[in-house]
Write a protein that holds these residues in place. Structure first.
Motif, PDB file in Angstrom:
ATOM      1  N   PRO A 126       5.397  14.338   2.266  1.00  0.00           N
ATOM      2  CA  PRO A 126       4.902  12.956   2.361  1.00  0.00           C
ATOM      3  C   PRO A 126       5.702  11.986   1.506  1.00  0.00           C
ATOM      4  O   PRO A 126       5.861  10.824   1.876  1.00  0.00           O
ATOM      5  N   TRP A 127       6.220  12.463   0.360  1.00  0.00           N
ATOM      6  CA  TRP A 127       7.029  11.584  -0.493  1.00  0.00           C
ATOM      7  C   TRP A 127       8.290  11.139   0.240  1.00  0.00           C
ATOM      8  O   TRP A 127       8.668   9.962   0.202  1.00  0.00           O
ATOM      9  N   LEU A 128       8.950  12.071   0.904  1.00  0.00           N
ATOM     10  CA  LEU A 128      10.162  11.736   1.658  1.00  0.00           C
ATOM     11  C   LEU A 128       9.851  10.762   2.778  1.00  0.00           C
ATOM     12  O   LEU A 128      10.582   9.769   2.996  1.00  0.00           O
ATOM     13  N   TRP A 153       3.513   5.729  -2.910  1.00  0.00           N
ATOM     14  CA  TRP A 153       4.777   6.399  -3.249  1.00  0.00           C
ATOM     15  C   TRP A 153       4.955   6.504  -4.761  1.00  0.00           C
ATOM     16  O   TRP A 153       5.402   7.546  -5.270  1.00  0.00           O
ATOM     17  N   VAL A 154       4.611   5.454  -5.490  1.00  0.00           N
ATOM     18  CA  VAL A 154       4.709   5.485  -6.951  1.00  0.00           C
ATOM     19  C   VAL A 154       3.815   6.577  -7.519  1.00  0.00           C
ATOM     20  O   VAL A 154       4.230   7.374  -8.379  1.00  0.00           O
ATOM     21  N   CYS A 155       2.569   6.647  -7.041  1.00  0.00           N
ATOM     22  CA  CYS A 155       1.638   7.667  -7.545  1.00  0.00           C
ATOM     23  C   CYS A 155       2.106   9.068  -7.177  1.00  0.00           C
ATOM     24  O   CYS A 155       1.990   9.996  -7.994  1.00  0.00           O
ATOM     25  N   LEU A 156       2.644   9.237  -5.967  1.00  0.00           N
ATOM     26  CA  LEU A 156       3.190  10.540  -5.585  1.00  0.00           C
ATOM     27  C   LEU A 156       4.362  10.924  -6.480  1.00  0.00           C
ATOM     28  O   LEU A 156       4.490  12.085  -6.891  1.00  0.00           O
ATOM     29  N   THR A 157       5.209   9.958  -6.786  1.00  0.00           N
ATOM     30  CA  THR A 157       6.350  10.224  -7.674  1.00  0.00           C
ATOM     31  C   THR A 157       5.879  10.715  -9.033  1.00  0.00           C
ATOM     32  O   THR A 157       6.381  11.710  -9.568  1.00  0.00           O
ATOM     33  N   ALA A 166      12.748  10.411 -12.776  1.00  0.00           N
ATOM     34  CA  ALA A 166      11.540  10.243 -11.961  1.00  0.00           C
ATOM     35  C   ALA A 166      10.669   9.109 -12.500  1.00  0.00           C
ATOM     36  O   ALA A 166      10.114   8.312 -11.731  1.00  0.00           O
ATOM     37  N   ILE A 167      10.548   9.035 -13.825  1.00  0.00           N
ATOM     38  CA  ILE A 167       9.782   7.941 -14.432  1.00  0.00           C
ATOM     39  C   ILE A 167      10.426   6.602 -14.114  1.00  0.00           C
ATOM     40  O   ILE A 167       9.737   5.612 -13.806  1.00  0.00           O
ATOM     41  N   LEU A 168      11.752   6.547 -14.154  1.00  0.00           N
ATOM     42  CA  LEU A 168      12.455   5.302 -13.841  1.00  0.00           C
ATOM     43  C   LEU A 168      12.214   4.901 -12.388  1.00  0.00           C
ATOM     44  O   LEU A 168      12.041   3.707 -12.089  1.00  0.00           O
ATOM     45  N   MET A 169      12.182   5.878 -11.468  1.00  0.00           N
ATOM     46  CA  MET A 169      11.869   5.564 -10.070  1.00  0.00           C
ATOM     47  C   MET A 169      10.465   4.978  -9.949  1.00  0.00           C
ATOM     48  O   MET A 169      10.250   3.989  -9.248  1.00  0.00           O
ATOM     49  N   ALA A 170       9.510   5.593 -10.647  1.00  0.00           N
ATOM     50  CA  ALA A 170       8.131   5.086 -10.592  1.00  0.00           C
ATOM     51  C   ALA A 170       8.038   3.693 -11.201  1.00  0.00           C
ATOM     52  O   ALA A 170       7.345   2.814 -10.654  1.00  0.00           O
ATOM     53  N   ILE A 171       8.748   3.470 -12.299  1.00  0.00           N
ATOM     54  CA  ILE A 171       8.759   2.135 -12.921  1.00  0.00           C
ATOM     55  C   ILE A 171       9.338   1.110 -11.945  1.00  0.00           C
ATOM     56  O   ILE A 171       8.848  -0.018 -11.838  1.00  0.00           O
ATOM     57  N   GLY A 172      10.386   1.509 -11.219  1.00  0.00           N
ATOM     58  CA  GLY A 172      10.957   0.611 -10.221  1.00  0.00           C
ATOM     59  C   GLY A 172       9.936   0.211  -9.166  1.00  0.00           C
ATOM     60  O   GLY A 172       9.844  -0.956  -8.781  1.00  0.00           O
ATOM     61  N   GLY A 173       9.153   1.195  -8.705  1.00  0.00           N
ATOM     62  CA  GLY A 173       8.112   0.878  -7.737  1.00  0.00           C
ATOM     63  C   GLY A 173       7.066  -0.056  -8.311  1.00  0.00           C
ATOM     64  O   GLY A 173       6.611  -0.996  -7.638  1.00  0.00           O
ATOM     65  N   LEU A 174       6.670   0.180  -9.567  1.00  0.00           N
ATOM     66  CA  LEU A 174       5.663  -0.681 -10.202  1.00  0.00           C
ATOM     67  C   LEU A 174       6.191  -2.102 -10.383  1.00  0.00           C
ATOM     68  O   LEU A 174       5.456  -3.081 -10.183  1.00  0.00           O
ATOM     69  N   ILE A 175       7.465  -2.234 -10.763  1.00  0.00           N
ATOM     70  CA  ILE A 175       8.053  -3.570 -10.905  1.00  0.00           C
ATOM     71  C   ILE A 175       8.046  -4.288  -9.560  1.00  0.00           C
ATOM     72  O   ILE A 175       7.705  -5.477  -9.472  1.00  0.00           O
ATOM     73  N   SER A 176       8.408  -3.572  -8.497  1.00  0.00           N
ATOM     74  CA  SER A 176       8.403  -4.188  -7.169  1.00  0.00           C
ATOM     75  C   SER A 176       6.998  -4.622  -6.756  1.00  0.00           C
ATOM     76  O   SER A 176       6.824  -5.649  -6.097  1.00  0.00           O
ATOM     77  N   LEU A 177       5.992  -3.843  -7.152  1.00  0.00           N
ATOM     78  CA  LEU A 177       4.609  -4.201  -6.799  1.00  0.00           C
ATOM     79  C   LEU A 177       4.180  -5.514  -7.446  1.00  0.00           C
ATOM     80  O   LEU A 177       3.281  -6.195  -6.931  1.00  0.00           O
ATOM     81  N   TRP A 214       0.832  -1.200   0.000  1.00  0.00           N
ATOM     82  CA  TRP A 214       0.000   0.000   0.000  1.00  0.00           C
ATOM     83  C   TRP A 214       0.874   1.259   0.000  1.00  0.00           C
ATOM     84  O   TRP A 214       0.599   2.219  -0.721  1.00  0.00           O
ATOM     85  N   THR A 215       1.918   1.226   0.800  1.00  0.00           N
ATOM     86  CA  THR A 215       2.830   2.369   0.856  1.00  0.00           C
ATOM     87  C   THR A 215       3.556   2.546  -0.475  1.00  0.00           C
ATOM     88  O   THR A 215       3.721   3.670  -0.968  1.00  0.00           O
ATOM     89  N   LEU A 216       3.970   1.430  -1.058  1.00  0.00           N
ATOM     90  CA  LEU A 216       4.693   1.489  -2.333  1.00  0.00           C
ATOM     91  C   LEU A 216       3.797   2.040  -3.439  1.00  0.00           C
ATOM     92  O   LEU A 216       4.235   2.871  -4.251  1.00  0.00           O
ATOM     93  N   ALA A 217       2.546   1.594  -3.476  1.00  0.00           N
ATOM     94  CA  ALA A 217       1.611   2.100  -4.490  1.00  0.00           C
ATOM     95  C   ALA A 217       1.416   3.610  -4.329  1.00  0.00           C
ATOM     96  O   ALA A 217       1.404   4.360  -5.319  1.00  0.00           O
TER      97      ALA A 217
END
Length: 657
Positions: free
Chosen positions: A251-253, A215-219, A624-635, A210-213
């Motif tokens: 909140p992102w931090l 964080w990805v959307c905030l990113t 920033a997109i790469l960070m969000a992609i990383g979060g999505l891959i982890s999800l 839930w936190t990762l999702a």
């Protein structure tokens, strides 16, 4: 009729939310399964009712129903369809309804996908989530009703704020709200765990997705807002340390810190109380951001300047939920005893340092954002805290974060060896230093910020690559590549997120150190040179858009006598809103952007022209997109799904019995 039904379903959803807030909580405390199971259909009903209400409001905007006050104030019949739709959330009342829709959506998702959670925990989570919804139902219905009718509807509307009539702003708020509101799930899990008196590895695994999702959307939301500010406002910058920008950044931090802290709780059952505290504070700062945007206490291009009464209501919501959760935390803190121990040199210790740096960074931004307000209230002095303060106070902590990231990711759990971790990183360090030295030599006489950014960027990105390489073990190159391909998705997600952060840090440093700026007056036919490009003002024409008039310039950009781009910056005026906007002309390149802004016509017949050469600008949003992609891959990693953690925890409990 549809509008009245939308209002009715909103009121009905309020009643369902009150039911869901009370009944499952009583059922969990009494052990009544029937009462606990009532939370699931109630959560679904809440979502369907609010979704219908939001659809009814959208219908009013799309059909230009000017009998609705909100549509009259924020739409116009000549407005393009995309901005009629985005106008639904381009105002205070509609955006709060979107906030509520996302809030109940997350609650419904917890009901739909939390089937393997313990019954009492799930009931409490859904009850607390509904309690938050009750507060925002009340806020909307009593102070910010979007369905108010006008007794005498006008022929046409007053149009949406021209600054919001942009594709970037059409998608920026929904993603930002998904991040803001998504952190409510971490809050609900934290309070539910405190009520149950149980915080363990299984709980940490449940809260992480839930936190990762969120964080990805905030990113994504922050990146879209930065991109919009870059090309729409005409200031030539991507981040201004604006109070509302900071309201989403804090909140992102804290969410980033929570993600890393939850890993330690899951692996070692340590940092329990700190993880719970971060879960509470991350959502608390989301509520604080809502207060800053909607209370009228700050002035910002992003803010909804509303009456203080609404701000007081949100402040009351913040005080009740944050104060109540922190009180419960204080009562239960002594029971959250850490079970795992670890050495001062270990991955756990690196993650603790990571948390300290992220939390202190958030605190610095918090102080800088609120200090002008505190100063005005307590001392009667009007102060301005701008970029110089934030750059000086914030940057050292993120430099420290970049330094510890590669070795921290490679260190062993529980007891590690810094010497062993660095043995695989010496080549990375040498590469980073060499790249920085080369940059310093090539940029004679310029700021040291550029070379430092190069060193940190190469260190973080190459360190993330080396982390993947070392995870493949000792084998020949072919075998290592095969093992790397088969690594868990969470490892690949971590690599993308860390590499993305390194790219962003390098790009920001490079852009800040090496950009060029030129401000001048130019007549039609004039040419001027900035860096290695020649720019010619060819023409300035009056253009009519669907709901605006534009002064559009045409510039040709050439290099070494060869034309490389034609740019059309604009100065628009929206007659309905009586407001001008600036549309920059940008030639996006892989290594640099050429950024042109046309200003007002001068007394001598020329035009004010601002030109920027911005190196690596697109790398900021690419990172920033790469960070969000990383979060999505982890999800997508099975180990991070809620059900996986719950099933594993249950099987262990059965075996123990």
């Amino acid at each position: 009729m549809i509008t009245e039904l939308g209002h009715f379903t909103l009121i009905l959803g309020f009643g369902v939310a009150i039911f869901q807030m009370i009944v499952p909580m009583i059922g969990a405390s009494k052990g009544w399964r029937g009462w606990m199971s009532a939370a699931e259909p109630a959560a679904t009903a809440q979502f369907l009712l609010v979704a219908f209400s939001f659809a009814a409001l959208t219908h009013a905007f799309v059909t230009s129903d000017f009998s609705l006050r909100l549509v009259t104030l924020n739409s116009h019949s000549a407005k393009p369809m995309i901005y009629k739709i985005s106008g639904v959330w381009g105002n205070h009342e509609g955006s709060m309804l979107l906030w509520l829709l996302i809030l109940v959506l997350f609650g419904a998702c917890a009901a739909w996908f939390g089937g393997n959670l313990p019954a009492t925990l799930r009931a409490r989570v859904l009850s607390i989530q509904s309690a938050i919804a009750v507060a925002f139902f009340a806020f909307i219905l009593f102070t910010s009703n979007p369905f108010v009718r006008l007794a005498q509807p006008p022929f046409d509307g007053q149009d949406l704020n021209p600054l919001l009539q942009d594709p970037g702003l059409a998608f920026h708020p929904p993603f930002l709200y998904l991040g803001y509101v998504g952190l409510s799930m971490s809050f609900s899990f934290a309070v539910a765990a405190l009520l149950e008196g149980r915080v363990d590895a299984a709980w940490a695994r449940w809260v992480r997705p839930w936190t990762l999702a969120a964080w990805v959307c905030l990113t994504i939301g922050i990146a879209l807002g930065s991109w919009w500010a870059y090309y729409e406002l005409g200031w030539g910058g991507f981040w201004f340390w604006d109070p509302v920008e900071n309201a989403s950044f804090m909140p992102w931090l804290l969410a980033a810190a929570l993600l890393h802290s939850a890993i330690v709780t899951e692996k070692r059952e340590s940092l329990k109380s700190w993880t719970i505290l971060l879960s509470i504070l991350a959502f608390g700062f989301s509520l604080l951001g809502t207060f800053l945007v909607r209370s009228g206490v700050i002035t910002s291009v992003h803010a909804f300047a509303n009456d203080p009464e609404r701000g007081v209501f949100i402040l009351a919501i913040l005080a009740i939920f944050l104060g109540g959760a922190l009180t419960l935390y204080a009562v239960r803190a002594s029971s959250m005893v850490a079970q795992g121990v670890f050495s001062s040199v270990s991955r756990e210790s690196a993650l603790v340092m990571n948390n300290i740096l992220l939390a202190v960074s958030a605190f610095v931004v918090f102080v800088g954002t609120l200090w002008p307000l505190v100063s005005e209230v307590t001392m009667g002095r009007t102060l301005s805290v701008g970029a110089p303060f934030f750059n000086a106070a914030f940057t050292p902590f993120f430099v420290g974060l970049a330094v510890i990231l590669p070795p921290g990711a490679i260190l062993a759990w529980k007891r590690g060896s810094l010497k062993k971790a660095m043995s695989s990183l010496w080549a990375v360090l040498a590469l980073a230093v060499a790249a920085g030295a080369l940059t310093f030599a090539l940029q004679t006489g310029r700021s040291a910020l550029g070379p430092i950014g190069v060193v940190l960027g190469v260190w973080v990105v190459a360190g993330a690559m080396m982390d993947l390489w070392t995870r493949a073990g000792k084998a020949d190159v072919g075998a290592r590549v095969r093992r790397i391909r088969n690594l868990p998705r969470a490892d690949w997600g971590k690599f993308c997120a860390h590499a993305g952060l390194g790219i962003v840090m390098f790009a920001i440093a490079g852009l800040t150190a090496w950009e060029a700026e030129d401000i001048r007056t130019a007549n039609i036919g004039d040419s001027f040179t900035v860096r290695d490009v020649t720019i010619t003002l060819e023409s300035v024409d009056q253009v009519e858009g669907p709901n605006y008039f534009s002064q559009m310039a045409q510039f040709t950009v050439s290099k070494n006598g060869r034309e490389i781009a034609t740019l059309h910056p604009e100065k628009r005026v929206y007659p309905i809103a009586a407001m001008p906007t600036t549309e920059a002309g940008i030639d996006n390149g892989f290594l640099r952007d050429i950024y042109l802004v046309i200003g007002d016509k001068q007394a001598d017949g020329g035009y004010a022209v601002r030109t920027y050469i911005k190196p690596f600008a697109n790398w900021i949003w690419g990172g920033a997109i790469l960070m969000a992609i990383g979060g999505l891959i982890s999800l997508t990693d099975r180990r991070l799904r809620v059900a996986a953690g719950a099933a594993k925890a249950r099987s262990k409990m059965v075996a123990a019995e």
